[in-house]
Scaffold this motif. Structure first.
Motif, PDB file in Angstrom:
ATOM      1  N   HIS A  35      -5.667   0.758  -6.411  1.00  0.00           N
ATOM      2  CA  HIS A  35      -6.083  -0.091  -5.291  1.00  0.00           C
ATOM      3  C   HIS A  35      -7.600  -0.091  -5.099  1.00  0.00           C
ATOM      4  O   HIS A  35      -8.122   0.323  -4.050  1.00  0.00           O
ATOM      5  CB  HIS A  35      -5.389   0.394  -4.005  1.00  0.00           C
TER       6      HIS A  35
ATOM      7  N   ASP B 235       0.785  -1.252   0.000  1.00  0.00           N
ATOM      8  CA  ASP B 235       0.000   0.000   0.000  1.00  0.00           C
ATOM      9  C   ASP B 235       0.813   1.296   0.000  1.00  0.00           C
ATOM     10  O   ASP B 235       0.232   2.374   0.041  1.00  0.00           O
ATOM     11  CB  ASP B 235      -1.015   0.063   1.158  1.00  0.00           C
TER      12      ASP B 235
ATOM     13  N   HIS C 184       0.871  -3.461  -7.222  1.00  0.00           N
ATOM     14  CA  HIS C 184      -0.283  -3.650  -6.325  1.00  0.00           C
ATOM     15  C   HIS C 184      -1.467  -2.846  -6.875  1.00  0.00           C
ATOM     16  O   HIS C 184      -2.271  -2.337  -6.111  1.00  0.00           O
ATOM     17  CB  HIS C 184       0.099  -3.204  -4.919  1.00  0.00           C
TER      18      HIS C 184
ATOM     19  N   PRO D 205      -5.312  -6.314  -4.506  1.00  0.00           N
ATOM     20  CA  PRO D 205      -5.822  -5.572  -3.349  1.00  0.00           C
ATOM     21  C   PRO D 205      -6.606  -6.495  -2.427  1.00  0.00           C
ATOM     22  O   PRO D 205      -7.481  -7.247  -2.891  1.00  0.00           O
ATOM     23  CB  PRO D 205      -6.746  -4.523  -3.978  1.00  0.00           C
TER      24      PRO D 205
HETATM   25 ZN   LIG Z   1      -3.328  -3.293  -0.434  1.00  0.00          ZN
END
Ligand SMILES: [Zn+2]
Length: 257
Positions: free
Chosen positions: A132, A78, A128, A170
């Motif tokens: 997200h 994140d 990632h 995610p």
């Molecule tokens: Zn995440």
């Protein structure tokens, strides 16, 4: 580990069953309890495959690695998270820890200095998604899924990341087309087998306890940046695992299971 065994026929069965289930229920006029039950089981199985992070029914998920000793792989999701990342990078360096940061592409674009700092310290940066889309990830339009993968990949490329083969979804959610898109990009889905749940309950001592309960050599540990007391929790986990003799490494692709 049954749920992490990839069987292509199971994927085909799950998707086919979910295509035919609603039609069968409609044709039977909702009157056949057997058809209703079969449709419910088919849907529940697909939902489980989507929601359970380590479940490989829709495609392979890496959840551990072959260690060369008492080793674990620390993965931090994140970020980058501004000054917090700068502080964390210095602390990791002083402790001799290397980690993989699964970053959000839009944050990476806005925080190149932090990315450069991580990269220079020998950490790896990986995909990632760009924005997200946590709870929506599993039902994104296929074109949006592709954009999420490719925009983050472009951000990583722009930050000088040469090897970009790892993807973390995610909150570990799947998408029925995810593995097709990953295969087209020669990428692998990286899960975990140890999580601190630091995004939900951020008390560092509780995070440490959860990690210690699950950890073993070859574990993939997932923690987060940008949450309340994130860095404190990460450093406490490192302290405890190092006191137990664990080394923090970044495994090669060949070591991944
Ligand atoms: Zn995440």
């Amino acid at each position: 580990m049954l749920f992490n065994v990839y069987r292509p026929w199971l994927r085909l069965f799950l998707l086919t069953a979910n295509l035919f289930a609603p039609v069968s229920v409609l044709l039977s006029d909702f009157e056949s309890p057997w058809i209703n039950a079969a449709a419910a089981i088919a849907h529940a199985s697909l939902i489980y495959a989507i929601v359970a992070p380590g479940c490989a029914w829709l495609g392979p998920v890496v959840t551990r690695f072959h260690p060369r000793g008492r080793e674990v792989w620390l993965t931090i999701d994140d970020g980058p998270a501004g000054a917090e990342t700068e502080y964390l990078a210095k602390e990791l360096q002083s402790r001799g820890v290397r980690a993989t940061f699964f970053v959000k592409g839009n944050r990476l674009e806005a925080q190149r200095a932090q990315a450069d700092q991580l990269h220079a310290a020998g950490h790896t940066l990986a995909n990632h998604t760009q924005t997200h889309p946590a709870s929506m990830f599993w039902w994104l339009f296929p074109s949006t899924l592709r954009e999420e993968l490719d925009a983050c990949d472009a951000a990583l490329l722009g930050a000088g990341v040469a090897v970009r083969r790892w993807f973390r979804a995610p909150v570990g959610l799947k998408h029925v087309f995810l593995h097709r898109e990953l295969a087209a990009r020669d990428m692998r889905l990286i899960g975990w087998n140890v999580r601190g749940r630091d995004g939900i309950a951020s008390d560092p001592e509780a995070v440490v306890k959860r990690v210690l309960r699950q950890v073993r050599p070859g574990a993939i540990v997932v923690l987060h940046e940008g949450k309340k007391r994130s860095v404190e929790g990460i450093l406490r986990v490192i302290e405890e695992l190092q006191s137990l003799g664990y080394a923090f490494v970044i495994p090669s692709d060949e070591q991944l299971i």
